[in-house]
Design a protein around this motif. Structure first.
Motif, PDB file in Angstrom:
ATOM      1  N   LEU A 105       0.857  -1.185   0.000  1.00 23.20           N
ATOM      2  CA  LEU A 105       0.000   0.000   0.000  1.00 23.20           C
ATOM      3  C   LEU A 105       0.889   1.230   0.000  1.00 23.20           C
ATOM      4  O   LEU A 105       1.870   1.291   0.733  1.00 23.20           O
ATOM      5  CB  LEU A 105      -0.885   0.032   1.253  1.00 23.20           C
ATOM      6  CG  LEU A 105      -1.917  -1.058   1.406  1.00 23.20           C
ATOM      7  CD1 LEU A 105      -2.585  -0.956   2.773  1.00 23.20           C
ATOM      8  CD2 LEU A 105      -2.964  -0.968   0.319  1.00 23.20           C
ATOM      9  N   ASN A 149       0.819   5.580   0.167  1.00 19.93           N
ATOM     10  CA  ASN A 149       0.165   6.877   0.346  1.00 19.93           C
ATOM     11  C   ASN A 149      -1.318   6.786   0.691  1.00 19.93           C
ATOM     12  O   ASN A 149      -2.149   7.469   0.108  1.00 19.93           O
ATOM     13  CB  ASN A 149       0.362   7.745  -0.905  1.00 19.93           C
ATOM     14  CG  ASN A 149       1.825   7.999  -1.167  1.00 19.93           C
ATOM     15  OD1 ASN A 149       2.593   8.241  -0.242  1.00 19.93           O
ATOM     16  ND2 ASN A 149       2.224   7.917  -2.419  1.00 19.93           N
ATOM     17  N   LEU A 150      -1.637   5.976   1.675  1.00 20.50           N
ATOM     18  CA  LEU A 150      -3.003   5.900   2.171  1.00 20.50           C
ATOM     19  C   LEU A 150      -3.222   7.081   3.113  1.00 20.50           C
ATOM     20  O   LEU A 150      -2.443   7.301   4.042  1.00 20.50           O
ATOM     21  CB  LEU A 150      -3.227   4.585   2.913  1.00 20.50           C
ATOM     22  CG  LEU A 150      -4.578   4.394   3.569  1.00 20.50           C
ATOM     23  CD1 LEU A 150      -5.671   4.349   2.509  1.00 20.50           C
ATOM     24  CD2 LEU A 150      -4.595   3.116   4.383  1.00 20.50           C
ATOM     25  N   ARG A 151      -4.277   7.858   2.861  1.00 18.39           N
ATOM     26  CA  ARG A 151      -4.527   9.045   3.681  1.00 18.39           C
ATOM     27  C   ARG A 151      -6.024   9.275   3.828  1.00 18.39           C
ATOM     28  O   ARG A 151      -6.759   9.243   2.849  1.00 18.39           O
ATOM     29  CB  ARG A 151      -3.894  10.271   3.026  1.00 18.39           C
ATOM     30  CG  ARG A 151      -3.961  11.496   3.884  1.00 18.39           C
ATOM     31  CD  ARG A 151      -2.802  12.430   3.571  1.00 18.39           C
ATOM     32  NE  ARG A 151      -2.505  13.206   4.741  1.00 18.39           N
ATOM     33  CZ  ARG A 151      -2.535  14.524   4.756  1.00 18.39           C
ATOM     34  NH1 ARG A 151      -2.809  15.201   3.677  1.00 18.39           N
ATOM     35  NH2 ARG A 151      -2.258  15.168   5.873  1.00 18.39           N
ATOM     36  N   VAL A 152      -6.446   9.453   5.063  1.00 23.51           N
ATOM     37  CA  VAL A 152      -7.827   9.825   5.362  1.00 23.51           C
ATOM     38  C   VAL A 152      -7.751  11.150   6.116  1.00 23.51           C
ATOM     39  O   VAL A 152      -7.043  11.261   7.116  1.00 23.51           O
ATOM     40  CB  VAL A 152      -8.521   8.760   6.242  1.00 23.51           C
ATOM     41  CG1 VAL A 152      -9.920   9.198   6.623  1.00 23.51           C
ATOM     42  CG2 VAL A 152      -8.553   7.418   5.532  1.00 23.51           C
ATOM     43  N   ASP A 204      -2.568   8.830   8.324  1.00 22.72           N
ATOM     44  CA  ASP A 204      -1.544   8.789   7.272  1.00 22.72           C
ATOM     45  C   ASP A 204      -0.810   7.465   7.362  1.00 22.72           C
ATOM     46  O   ASP A 204      -0.310   7.099   8.428  1.00 22.72           O
ATOM     47  CB  ASP A 204      -0.520   9.912   7.451  1.00 22.72           C
ATOM     48  CG  ASP A 204      -1.066  11.262   7.053  1.00 22.72           C
ATOM     49  OD1 ASP A 204      -1.876  11.320   6.110  1.00 22.72           O
ATOM     50  OD2 ASP A 204      -0.697  12.265   7.695  1.00 22.72           O
ATOM     51  N   LEU A 205      -0.745   6.757   6.264  1.00 22.23           N
ATOM     52  CA  LEU A 205       0.027   5.529   6.169  1.00 22.23           C
ATOM     53  C   LEU A 205       0.789   5.599   4.850  1.00 22.23           C
ATOM     54  O   LEU A 205       0.298   5.176   3.806  1.00 22.23           O
ATOM     55  CB  LEU A 205      -0.900   4.314   6.209  1.00 22.23           C
ATOM     56  CG  LEU A 205      -0.259   2.946   6.325  1.00 22.23           C
ATOM     57  CD1 LEU A 205       0.645   2.868   7.548  1.00 22.23           C
ATOM     58  CD2 LEU A 205      -1.313   1.871   6.387  1.00 22.23           C
ATOM     59  N   SER A 239       3.919  -2.802   3.422  1.00 22.97           N
ATOM     60  CA  SER A 239       4.088  -3.898   2.482  1.00 22.97           C
ATOM     61  C   SER A 239       4.610  -5.132   3.198  1.00 22.97           C
ATOM     62  O   SER A 239       5.413  -5.031   4.118  1.00 22.97           O
ATOM     63  CB  SER A 239       5.089  -3.498   1.383  1.00 22.97           C
ATOM     64  OG  SER A 239       5.397  -4.611   0.569  1.00 22.97           O
TER      65      SER A 239
END
Length: 191
Positions: free
Chosen positions: A14, A16-19, A43-44, A48
């Motif tokens: 994964l 640039n996972l961002r909420v 923010d992640l 992997s």
């Protein structure tokens, strides 16, 4: 097939996972409280379990406001590497505990009132191969403007500020080393 040998875990990566800006509102009518979780930021940047990425540090961040108190948590972790080492910085300021006391049993001989909790903590976790997990907590907690009283009676105990410096708290090993404790504005009523 139950007789088949265990398969390899599913591989993933994964990026640039961002909420940002999430909100949750909980209207707890049985106790007459509403809890607001606002300004959620998750923010992640990278996660992997691909073989070449197992040693790459994951650096998540979770920030939010709970009932008006700001929380900001940062971490560093290698969740799929041997040892699964993780470290998190946990910070929040003046969390109002008064709404939480409604969840305590009414049959307690004394009831807490008020209270604002602040923390600056470092949480360390690791699970070396073939051994028990280790969890360590260090840092400072402060509980301000607190009262303890019997139901329907005058306050028994109150204080302006209680600060505790955790030198080495290991809850899984049932071990606690406190470095410093400060109690200011203590009031004790005895009859």
């Amino acid at each position: 097939d139950p007789a088949a040998p265990p398969s390899e875990p599913a591989r993933f990566a994964l990026f640039n996972l961002r909420v940002v800006g999430g909100e949750v509102s909980l209207d707890d009518r049985p106790v007459g409280r509403t809890h607001e979780l606002r300004k959620i930021v998750l923010d992640l940047p990278f996660l992997s379990n691909l073989p070449d990425d197992l040693q790459v540090k994951v650096e998540p961040r979770l920030a939010f406001e709970l009932n008006g108190s700001a929380f900001d948590n940062h971490g560093r972790s290698t969740p799929f590497a041997e040892g699964r080492a993780s470290e998190f910085d946990i910070r929040f300021d003046a969390l109002d505990l008064a709404p939480m006391w409604a969840y305590l049993p009414a049959t307690l001989p004394v009831q807490p009132r008020g209270g604002r909790l602040s923390a600056e903590l470092k949480l360390h976790f690791e699970q070396p191969q073939g051994s028990e997990p280790r969890l360590q907590l260090k840092g400072q907690l402060e509980l301000r403007d607190m009262q303890v009283q019997p139901p329907g009676d005058a306050p028994l105990l109150a204080w302006q500020s209680l600060r505790v410096q955790l030198a080495d708290l290991r809850p899984l090993q049932r071990s606690a080393v406190l470095d410093n404790e400060e109690l200011d504005g203590l009031v004790l009523h005895l009859r």
